[in-house]
Scaffold this motif. Sequence first.
Motif, PDB file in Angstrom:
ATOM      1  N   PRO A  52       0.842  -1.199   0.000  1.00 51.47           N
ATOM      2  CA  PRO A  52       0.000   0.000   0.000  1.00 51.47           C
ATOM      3  C   PRO A  52       0.878   1.250   0.000  1.00 51.47           C
ATOM      4  CG  PRO A  52       0.035  -0.996   2.177  1.00 51.47           C
ATOM      5  CD  PRO A  52       0.805  -1.903   1.265  1.00 51.47           C
ATOM      6  N   CYS A  53       0.521   2.223  -0.807  1.00 48.79           N
ATOM      7  CA  CYS A  53       1.235   3.497  -0.858  1.00 48.79           C
ATOM      8  C   CYS A  53       0.226   4.619  -0.713  1.00 48.79           C
ATOM      9  CB  CYS A  53       1.983   3.645  -2.183  1.00 48.79           C
ATOM     10  SG  CYS A  53       3.372   2.537  -2.337  1.00 48.79           S
ATOM     11  N   LYS A  54       0.543   5.559   0.162  1.00 45.00           N
ATOM     12  CA  LYS A  54      -0.341   6.704   0.380  1.00 45.00           C
ATOM     13  C   LYS A  54       0.389   7.965  -0.028  1.00 45.00           C
ATOM     14  CE  LYS A  54      -3.286   8.914   3.742  1.00 45.00           C
ATOM     15  NZ  LYS A  54      -3.822   8.909   5.085  1.00 45.00           N
ATOM     16  N   ILE A  55      -0.210   8.700  -0.939  1.00 41.72           N
ATOM     17  CA  ILE A  55       0.342   9.972  -1.412  1.00 41.72           C
ATOM     18  C   ILE A  55      -0.735  11.024  -1.176  1.00 41.72           C
ATOM     19  CG2 ILE A  55       1.257  11.256  -3.367  1.00 41.72           C
ATOM     20  CD1 ILE A  55       2.040   8.484  -4.554  1.00 41.72           C
ATOM     21  N   PRO A  57      -3.938  12.481   0.139  1.00 41.68           N
ATOM     22  CA  PRO A  57      -5.171  11.822   0.572  1.00 41.68           C
ATOM     23  C   PRO A  57      -5.441  10.506  -0.175  1.00 41.68           C
ATOM     24  CG  PRO A  57      -5.689  13.564  -0.945  1.00 41.68           C
ATOM     25  CD  PRO A  57      -4.192  13.630  -0.718  1.00 41.68           C
ATOM     26  N   MET A  58      -4.649  10.198  -1.191  1.00 42.64           N
ATOM     27  CA  MET A  58      -4.904   9.018  -2.013  1.00 42.64           C
ATOM     28  C   MET A  58      -4.069   7.821  -1.555  1.00 42.64           C
ATOM     29  SD  MET A  58      -4.610   8.656  -6.103  1.00 42.64           S
ATOM     30  CE  MET A  58      -3.206   7.600  -6.330  1.00 42.64           C
ATOM     31  N   GLU A  59      -4.730   6.683  -1.400  1.00 47.39           N
ATOM     32  CA  GLU A  59      -4.023   5.454  -1.035  1.00 47.39           C
ATOM     33  C   GLU A  59      -4.321   4.402  -2.099  1.00 47.39           C
ATOM     34  OE1 GLU A  59      -3.535   2.360   2.676  1.00 47.39           O
ATOM     35  OE2 GLU A  59      -4.307   4.364   3.016  1.00 47.39           O
ATOM     36  N   THR A  60      -3.292   3.703  -2.538  1.00 46.96           N
ATOM     37  CA  THR A  60      -3.444   2.689  -3.572  1.00 46.96           C
ATOM     38  C   THR A  60      -2.467   1.552  -3.328  1.00 46.96           C
ATOM     39  OG1 THR A  60      -3.522   2.337  -5.970  1.00 46.96           O
ATOM     40  CG2 THR A  60      -1.805   3.802  -5.149  1.00 46.96           C
TER      41      THR A  60
END
Length: 80
Positions: A52-55, A57-60
């Motif tokens: 999981p990567c969070k940049i 407010p977006m997490e993918t």
Amino acid sequence: MVLINDGSALNVCPFRTALTIGLDMETIIPSPLIVRAYDNTSRKVMGTFKAPCKIGPMETIVEFHVMDITPNYNLILGRA
């Protein structure tokens, strides 16, 4: 500024970095993929893993390809 991946990008994680962050060969899924670089050299991919990567407010979930290479960069990790 935002980089949009059109599907041609490859997320590479050097094998040494994978070991440093605590991954082991049971976590890494074997892959038959061979990567050809811009200078026409080829390298085998050892395997892949998803993280999981969070940049902002977006997490993918991002798939990384583990390769036994010596990169000219360091992995940059986010800090609290």
